[in-house]
Write a protein that holds these residues in place. Structure first.
Motif, PDB file in Angstrom:
ATOM      1  N   UNK A  11       0.829  -1.215   0.000  1.00 34.12           N
ATOM      2  CA  UNK A  11       0.000   0.000   0.000  1.00 34.12           C
ATOM      3  C   UNK A  11       0.860   1.260   0.000  1.00 34.12           C
ATOM      4  N   UNK A  12       1.928   1.254   0.766  1.00 38.92           N
ATOM      5  CA  UNK A  12       2.842   2.399   0.770  1.00 38.92           C
ATOM      6  C   UNK A  12       3.488   2.564  -0.597  1.00 38.92           C
ATOM      7  N   UNK A  13       3.857   1.461  -1.235  1.00 44.90           N
ATOM      8  CA  UNK A  13       4.488   1.512  -2.549  1.00 44.90           C
ATOM      9  C   UNK A  13       3.535   2.052  -3.604  1.00 44.90           C
ATOM     10  N   UNK A  14       2.262   1.735  -3.503  1.00 43.43           N
ATOM     11  CA  UNK A  14       1.288   2.255  -4.456  1.00 43.43           C
ATOM     12  C   UNK A  14       1.238   3.783  -4.378  1.00 43.43           C
ATOM     13  N   UNK A  15       1.302   4.309  -3.163  1.00 44.08           N
ATOM     14  CA  UNK A  15       1.242   5.761  -2.989  1.00 44.08           C
ATOM     15  C   UNK A  15       2.548   6.451  -3.367  1.00 44.08           C
ATOM     16  N   UNK A  16       3.678   5.888  -2.935  1.00 49.71           N
ATOM     17  CA  UNK A  16       4.983   6.507  -3.177  1.00 49.71           C
ATOM     18  C   UNK A  16       6.041   5.406  -3.266  1.00 49.71           C
ATOM     19  N   UNK A  17       6.409   4.984  -4.489  1.00 56.94           N
ATOM     20  CA  UNK A  17       7.316   3.845  -4.671  1.00 56.94           C
ATOM     21  C   UNK A  17       8.639   3.928  -3.901  1.00 56.94           C
ATOM     22  N   UNK A  18       9.336   5.086  -3.847  1.00 57.24           N
ATOM     23  CA  UNK A  18      10.605   5.086  -3.110  1.00 57.24           C
ATOM     24  C   UNK A  18      10.462   4.757  -1.623  1.00 57.24           C
ATOM     25  N   UNK A  19       9.334   5.062  -1.030  1.00 53.80           N
ATOM     26  CA  UNK A  19       9.142   4.728   0.384  1.00 53.80           C
ATOM     27  C   UNK A  19       9.098   3.215   0.577  1.00 53.80           C
ATOM     28  N   UNK A  20       8.435   2.504  -0.320  1.00 55.96           N
ATOM     29  CA  UNK A  20       8.394   1.046  -0.235  1.00 55.96           C
ATOM     30  C   UNK A  20       9.764   0.425  -0.433  1.00 55.96           C
ATOM     31  N   UNK A  21      10.533   0.988  -1.356  1.00 62.47           N
ATOM     32  CA  UNK A  21      11.894   0.488  -1.583  1.00 62.47           C
ATOM     33  C   UNK A  21      12.764   0.762  -0.370  1.00 62.47           C
ATOM     34  N   UNK A  22      12.618   1.923   0.229  1.00 62.55           N
ATOM     35  CA  UNK A  22      13.414   2.251   1.415  1.00 62.55           C
ATOM     36  C   UNK A  22      13.110   1.295   2.564  1.00 62.55           C
ATOM     37  N   UNK A  23      11.879   0.848   2.664  1.00 67.76           N
ATOM     38  CA  UNK A  23      11.514  -0.085   3.741  1.00 67.76           C
ATOM     39  C   UNK A  23      12.200  -1.426   3.559  1.00 67.76           C
ATOM     40  N   UNK A  24      12.217  -1.960   2.342  1.00 69.02           N
ATOM     41  CA  UNK A  24      12.795  -3.294   2.142  1.00 69.02           C
ATOM     42  C   UNK A  24      14.286  -3.271   1.843  1.00 69.02           C
ATOM     43  N   UNK A  25      14.793  -2.204   1.214  1.00 72.39           N
ATOM     44  CA  UNK A  25      16.193  -2.186   0.805  1.00 72.39           C
ATOM     45  C   UNK A  25      17.066  -1.290   1.660  1.00 72.39           C
ATOM     46  N   UNK A  27      18.719   2.483   2.586  1.00 71.32           N
ATOM     47  CA  UNK A  27      19.260   3.578   1.782  1.00 71.32           C
ATOM     48  C   UNK A  27      20.475   3.060   1.015  1.00 71.32           C
ATOM     49  N   UNK A  28      20.360   3.027  -0.302  1.00 73.23           N
ATOM     50  CA  UNK A  28      21.458   2.515  -1.114  1.00 73.23           C
ATOM     51  C   UNK A  28      21.176   2.722  -2.583  1.00 73.23           C
ATOM     52  N   UNK A  29      21.850   1.943  -3.405  1.00 75.20           N
ATOM     53  CA  UNK A  29      21.741   2.081  -4.852  1.00 75.20           C
ATOM     54  C   UNK A  29      20.327   1.806  -5.355  1.00 75.20           C
ATOM     55  N   UNK A  30      19.664   0.799  -4.789  1.00 77.21           N
ATOM     56  CA  UNK A  30      18.306   0.483  -5.234  1.00 77.21           C
ATOM     57  C   UNK A  30      17.353   1.642  -4.971  1.00 77.21           C
ATOM     58  N   UNK A  31      17.509   2.313  -3.855  1.00 76.39           N
ATOM     59  CA  UNK A  31      16.659   3.463  -3.548  1.00 76.39           C
ATOM     60  C   UNK A  31      16.940   4.617  -4.510  1.00 76.39           C
ATOM     61  N   UNK A  32      18.216   4.880  -4.788  1.00 71.60           N
ATOM     62  CA  UNK A  32      18.562   5.960  -5.728  1.00 71.60           C
ATOM     63  C   UNK A  32      18.017   5.678  -7.122  1.00 71.60           C
ATOM     64  N   UNK A  33      18.123   4.446  -7.568  1.00 68.23           N
ATOM     65  CA  UNK A  33      17.586   4.066  -8.876  1.00 68.23           C
ATOM     66  C   UNK A  33      16.079   4.249  -8.900  1.00 68.23           C
ATOM     67  N   UNK A  34      15.411   3.856  -7.825  1.00 72.33           N
ATOM     68  CA  UNK A  34      13.958   3.983  -7.790  1.00 72.33           C
ATOM     69  C   UNK A  34      13.525   5.445  -7.766  1.00 72.33           C
ATOM     70  N   UNK A  35      14.239   6.287  -7.046  1.00 72.95           N
ATOM     71  CA  UNK A  35      13.911   7.709  -7.039  1.00 72.95           C
ATOM     72  C   UNK A  35      14.049   8.289  -8.441  1.00 72.95           C
ATOM     73  N   UNK A  36      15.133   7.930  -9.130  1.00 74.36           N
ATOM     74  CA  UNK A  36      15.336   8.420 -10.502  1.00 74.36           C
ATOM     75  C   UNK A  36      14.233   7.927 -11.432  1.00 74.36           C
ATOM     76  N   UNK A  37      13.855   6.654 -11.317  1.00 77.98           N
ATOM     77  CA  UNK A  37      12.791   6.114 -12.166  1.00 77.98           C
ATOM     78  C   UNK A  37      11.445   6.760 -11.855  1.00 77.98           C
TER      79      UNK A  37
END
Length: 103
Positions: A11-25, A27-37
């Motif tokens: 549900x958090x990812x549906x609203x704001x994808x980088x927040x969902x990535x930050x929860x599972x991954x 702060x790192x490369x995956x989060x930066x890539x997701x923010x850019x995407x």
């Protein structure tokens, strides 16, 4: 993480994808890539986030059953996602000192 927490992350990812990535991954490369995407387009950010979450929860379930993934998931840079959160933040246990030899 249980089923309720997985649903909450989705549900958090549906609203704001980088927040969902930050929860599972974290702060790192995956989060930066997701923010850019997400900045480039809302849909690519969602696709990337849901892929990372799928890999995380799949690896988490495999590790719980005692199976370890032999290969790294492509496009995933976080070790936390690659291992399904297992072993993340643990300290290596010290080995016992060798017993002295008796002559």
């Amino acid at each position: 993480m249980g089923a309720a927490s997985a649903v909450l992350v989705i549900l958090i990812t549906i609203l704001f994808p980088p927040a969902g990535v930050a929860i599972v991954a974290g702060c790192g490369a995956d989060l930066c890539i997701n923010i850019a995407l997400t900045i480039l387009g809302y849909i690519p950010g969602h696709i990337h986030a849901f892929y990372l979450e799928y890999v995380y929860y799949d690896r988490h379930e495999q590790a719980r059953e005692g199976h370890l993934a032999a290969r790294r998931a492509p496009g995933v840079y976080s070790d936390r996602i690659q291992t399904g959160g297992r072993g993340y933040g643990t300290v290596v246990q010290p080995t016992q000192p060798a017993q002295p030899a008796h002559y």
